[in-house]
Design a protein around this motif. Structure first.
Motif, PDB file in Angstrom:
ATOM      1  N   ARG A 237      13.529   9.177  -5.807  1.00 31.46           N
ATOM      2  CA  ARG A 237      14.736   9.897  -4.928  1.00 31.46           C
ATOM      3  C   ARG A 237      14.766  11.554  -5.306  1.00 31.46           C
ATOM      4  O   ARG A 237      14.169  11.909  -6.373  1.00 31.46           O
TER       5      ARG A 237
ATOM      6  N   PHE B 191       2.551  -5.318   3.088  1.00 29.61           N
ATOM      7  CA  PHE B 191       2.963  -6.815   3.296  1.00 29.61           C
ATOM      8  C   PHE B 191       3.710  -6.953   4.599  1.00 29.61           C
ATOM      9  O   PHE B 191       3.541  -7.802   5.428  1.00 29.61           O
ATOM     10  N   LEU B 192       4.407  -5.732   5.013  1.00 31.19           N
ATOM     11  CA  LEU B 192       5.037  -5.749   6.241  1.00 31.19           C
ATOM     12  C   LEU B 192       3.794  -5.797   7.421  1.00 31.19           C
ATOM     13  O   LEU B 192       3.920  -6.621   8.278  1.00 31.19           O
TER      14      LEU B 192
ATOM     15  N   HIS C 285       3.043   1.199  -5.339  1.00 33.41           N
ATOM     16  CA  HIS C 285       3.998   0.237  -5.048  1.00 33.41           C
ATOM     17  C   HIS C 285       4.719   0.158  -3.697  1.00 33.41           C
ATOM     18  O   HIS C 285       4.630  -1.088  -2.938  1.00 33.41           O
TER      19      HIS C 285
ATOM     20  N   LYS D  38       2.145  -1.065  -1.246  1.00 31.23           N
ATOM     21  CA  LYS D  38       1.997  -2.437  -1.164  1.00 31.23           C
ATOM     22  C   LYS D  38       3.132  -3.251  -0.412  1.00 31.23           C
ATOM     23  O   LYS D  38       2.794  -4.039   0.255  1.00 31.23           O
ATOM     24  N   ASN D  39       4.034  -2.635  -0.610  1.00 30.62           N
ATOM     25  CA  ASN D  39       5.219  -3.072   0.406  1.00 30.62           C
ATOM     26  C   ASN D  39       5.168  -3.018   1.749  1.00 30.62           C
ATOM     27  O   ASN D  39       5.309  -3.753   2.548  1.00 30.62           O
TER      28      ASN D  39
ATOM     29  N   MET E  82      14.224   2.906   2.543  1.00 27.45           N
ATOM     30  CA  MET E  82      13.088   1.989   2.204  1.00 27.45           C
ATOM     31  C   MET E  82      13.544   1.385   0.726  1.00 27.45           C
ATOM     32  O   MET E  82      14.832   1.563   0.538  1.00 27.45           O
ATOM     33  N   LYS E  83      12.708   0.991   0.204  1.00 24.25           N
ATOM     34  CA  LYS E  83      13.136   0.015  -1.319  1.00 24.25           C
ATOM     35  C   LYS E  83      13.591   1.071  -2.206  1.00 24.25           C
ATOM     36  O   LYS E  83      13.269   2.069  -2.253  1.00 24.25           O
ATOM     37  N   GLU E  84      14.018   0.304  -3.237  1.00 23.79           N
ATOM     38  CA  GLU E  84      14.547   1.173  -4.294  1.00 23.79           C
ATOM     39  C   GLU E  84      13.489   1.766  -5.125  1.00 23.79           C
ATOM     40  O   GLU E  84      13.803   3.032  -5.732  1.00 23.79           O
ATOM     41  N   SER E  85      12.354   1.523  -5.160  1.00 27.35           N
ATOM     42  CA  SER E  85      11.400   2.078  -5.747  1.00 27.35           C
ATOM     43  C   SER E  85      10.981   3.626  -5.343  1.00 27.35           C
ATOM     44  O   SER E  85      10.171   3.936  -5.944  1.00 27.35           O
TER      45      SER E  85
ATOM     46  N   ALA F 296       4.853   4.450  -8.137  1.00 30.76           N
ATOM     47  CA  ALA F 296       5.811   4.033  -7.221  1.00 30.76           C
ATOM     48  C   ALA F 296       5.190   4.238  -5.925  1.00 30.76           C
ATOM     49  O   ALA F 296       5.605   3.164  -5.176  1.00 30.76           O
TER      50      ALA F 296
END
Lengths: 549, 235
Positions: free
Chosen positions: B7, B31-32, B24, B27-28, B1-4, B21
């Motif tokens: 880890r 969006f999908l 955030h 929200k991603n 997934m995204k960098e946010s 995070a």
């Protein structure tokens, strides 16, 4: 059912527009493709990361770039945009829209000229994307005449068109004022630039306007006011990175190198990957004889610059010099060894490494190796054409260390004459003499060499004032012959010739000389203000005499 | 997934960062999800089937509201942390309203509510567009819940403030809310919500400051449509 007042935007036909979608997630890319096609877009390319995007942009011109802020490994969207703008890979007319999940999360306020045209917050519907793109296309169309003039480097005329458009600016008031301010800075009309930014600031306290005002004040050498402005931005907008750089620069100009270092350390802690900033910190710390900080900064430059085209042999020499001063000779030698490997024994790296080696061996007590390296350095110094100032400076030091005072003096004089208006180079030169225990001698040399150039300039100006334009031109052309690397001298020669041509008519031979001078400055500093101004004069003049380039 | 994504190896990540995070991240994902619904709406089986269109539209509306609420929570969280920087720029007020109408329109296909933009020509101002949008969309969602048939968006200049307005033809706000200045914590302003929407609006309005003046919101029942009127004043 929904009714809404008539669409204010002029509708845009997206069929003819070329799109580039940059996102690391394949699902997002394909859903963006669907969204764009519902707007009527058909020419759509995809890129999965920054490198991929740069490759695509090198091969095709895009009208609209939609870029996600997060791009996985490698550069993020903002860094990509900055690279595209710095390398002039996208035009002012190109629409670059940053797509992000949250505006504040990614917000790193960068220099205004490096900001995207708009931000699009996820999730968004196709219709909102259409409205935003239409608005941006309308805006770019409104500003297109100005962009065209800028493209042709006709900055004065661009300002005039800004003023015309400001009669009825509508929604573009701030865009026009912003452009006008940038253009005025570009043509070095700092007083007018101050006025524009002050006007904007009466409308609203906007960080980039405060920044523009402080920059204009900096260029007017009103450093106290500039420092205050940059300080205010940094206090109110801790993420406005370039304000820190300018604040440090202003502290330096005020002679407060310790304050400059403090500011640079603060901003480097926030964004350690900016090479130039680390380099600035290293140099300032070295100046302040804080060798630990200098070492750390120069090491970071090498670490982060490993895969970047920005790394130079000089970066290695900077670190090697710190080790040399710390008395860590093995380290100092090994850094230059790495430099040779990294730059595959290029002329420049071989020269710089020989210079450094000669000093390191000498200090380490290996006189034979020192002599051998020094004679190698002397040989290469004569043959290598392109030499950054840092090589010349190190060479001066090496010459003095090896007792060849004459050669050292000559190189130092040349360096000063070619950079007599470059405060940073003069300061570094002076400091180097100071380190060698020759502070007074160094100051005297810098003073005398600068005076020589200034006196020559003054003589030329006097001749011109006395009506002997031709004599002035001849004198300055002689000077430019000797001091081809001195932007001031070369541009003064170009300026004198252009004035002469303006009065006496076109002369192709002199015009050719002007073109040579302008090109040489362009290579060294494409954004040099006087260069840009004189290019415009040259264009106007050749148009006036009906001469094609 | 995204960098946010947080880890595993970052052992010392604090809860605050994980919290932000994650929102955030959600929200991603949303969006999908949102795009998937839009995609479904465009497929032939949905386009030709009114019942399916209506259902999808309701799902889309719900997702949009979740997205909106997440944005509010995240913004409030950052404001509370002192890490929110207002992004003030010069905007066409009309443009903002038109965007909201177009967006809302695509969400309310199955509803018989007319939403329109009233007077707004040639009014430009300095404000944080995303935040103002968030405030107004919240008010519109609220009106969608109570309005009988009409919602009107407008903007005007009033005493040196830029005044945005969302009004509807509902019964209006209950009198106890108006007496309270609209500041009751139990206020049902979000259509089944908790008052978070209004809290968000007031907080963000107050972040807008200019020459000693501070932004604010007002609730009233004195609109041209005799319903509820939500006003946002920006200096």
């Amino acid at each position: 059912m929904a009714v809404f007042s008539g669409q204010k935007n002029t509708p845009v036909d997206f069929k003819d527009k070329t799109f580039l979608v940059i996102d690391d997630i394949i699902g997002v890319r394909s859903s963006m493709r669907i969204t764009i096609s519902t707007l009527g877009g058909v020419k759509i390319d995809m890129a999965a990361n920054a490198a991929d995007a740069i490759n695509k942009i090198e091969h095709r011109t895009y009208d609209i770039i939609l870029c996600d802020y997060f791009l996985g490994e490698g550069k993020d969207g903002q860094q990509l945009l900055e690279e595209l703008k710095r390398r002039r890979m996208i035009k002012s007319a190109t629409i670059f829209m940053m797509v992000t999940a949250e505006r504040s999360y990614e917000k790193v306020v960068s220099a205004v000229e490096l900001a995207p045209d708009d931000y699009l917050i996820k999730p968004f519907s196709g219709e909102v994307l259409r409205l935003r793109l239409e608005r941006l296309v309308n805006k770019k169309t409104f500003l297109a005449p100005i962009f065209d003039l800028m493209e042709g480097q006709e900055f004065r005329k661009s300002v005039q068109v800004c003023d015309q458009r400001l009669q009825a600016p509508g929604p573009y008031l701030l865009d026009l004022l912003r452009l006008k301010g940038e253009l005025l800075l570009l043509v070095s009309d700092f007083a007018s630039a101050c006025e524009v930014y002050k006007h904007i600031l009466t409308l609203r306290e906007i960080p980039w306007a405060r920044m523009g005002l402080a920059k204009a004040q900096y260029f007017q050498e009103n450093f106290e006011a500039a420092a205050e402005g940059f300080q205010q931005i940094v206090a109110e907008h801790p993420n406005y990175m370039s304000a820190y750089d300018w604040l440090a620069k202003t502290h330096s100009a005020l002679g407060d190198e310790a304050a400059a270092q403090r500011v640079l350390m603060e901003v480097v802690a926030k964004s350690p990957r900016m090479l130039q900033r680390q380099k600035d910190l290293g140099e300032t710390a070295y100046h302040n004889e804080d060798l630990e900080t200098a070492q750390e900064a120069f090491e970071s430059v090498l670490e982060f610059g490993k895969f970047s085209s920005f790394a130079e042999p000089e970066d290695y020499a900077n670190l090697s010099r710190v080790f040399l001063d710390k008395g860590e000779y093995t380290q100092a030698l090994s850094v230059m060894g790495n430099a040779r490997k990294a730059f595959e024994n290029s002329d420049e790296v071989m020269l710089h490494a020989a210079v450094m080696d000669s000093m390191i061996h000498d200090k380490a007590g290996d006189k034979a190796a020192a002599e051998q390296a020094f004679s190698e350095a002397q040989k290469l110094f004569e043959t290598v054409a392109e030499k950054p100032e840092s090589i010349a400076l190190d060479m001066v030091r090496a010459c003095y260390q090896h007792g060849d005072k004459a050669m050292g003096e000559k190189i130092a004089q040349n360096l000063v004459k070619n950079n007599h208006d470059n405060a940073a180079v003069l300061k570094r030169t002076e400091q180097m003499f100071q380190r060698m225990g020759l502070h007074d001698q160094g100051k005297e040399l810098i003073h005398a060499s600068s005076r020589e150039v200034i006196a020559l300039n003054n003589r030329a100006v006097k001749l011109a004032q006395a009506g002997d334009l031709k004599g002035s031109v001849e004198l300055l052309m002689q000077a430019a012959e000797q001091l081809g690397n001195n932007n001031v001298v070369v541009l003064n020669a170009a300026h004198a010739i252009l004035t002469y041509l303006g009065q006496t008519g076109w002369d192709e031979e002199l015009a050719l000389a002007v073109r040579g001078y302008l090109d040489s400055v362009k290579q060294r500093d494409p954004e040099h203000k006087k260069y840009l101004m004189l290019s415009t004069v040259y264009k106007d003049l050749s148009a006036k005499f009906g001469v094609n380039k | 997934m995204k960098e946010s994504t947080i880890r595993g190896e970052d052992a010392d990540v604090d809860f605050a960062t994980i919290f932000a995070a994650n929102i955030h991240e959600i929200k991603n994902l949303l969006f999908l999800h949102f795009n998937a619904i839009e995609g479904a709406c465009n497929e032939s089986w949905a386009r030709d089937n009114p019942a399916a269109t209506a259902s999808l539209s309701r799902i889309k509306y719900g997702s949009a509201k979740i997205g909106q609420r997440l944005a509010h929570v995240l913004a409030l969280y950052r404001i509370a942390q002192g890490r929110y920087e207002l992004d003030v720029d010069y905007h066409d007020a009309c443009e903002v309203l038109r965007e909201i109408v177009v967006e809302t329109h695509s969400l309310i296909d199955d509803r018989s509510i007319g939403i329109s933009v009233g007077s707004c020509e040639d009014l430009y101002g300095f404000f944080d567009r995303e935040m103002v949008r968030g405030i107004l969309v919240n008010a519109v969602h609220n009106s969608l819940h109570y309005a009988k048939g009409k919602i009107l968006l407008s903007v005007a200049l009033e005493d040196g403030f830029l005044r945005f307005r969302v009004e509807d033809d509902s019964q209006g706000y209950p009198s106890e809310i108006l007496e309270n200045g609209g500041r009751s914590a139990k206020l049902d302003l979000c259509g089944g919500g908790t008052g978070l929407g209004l809290y968000f609006s007031e907080t963000v309005a107050a972040l807008h400051r200019n020459q000693g003046k501070v932004g604010f919101t007002r609730l009233s029942n004195d609109g041209s449509m005799h319903g509820a009127v939500f006003s946002l004043y920006l200096p």
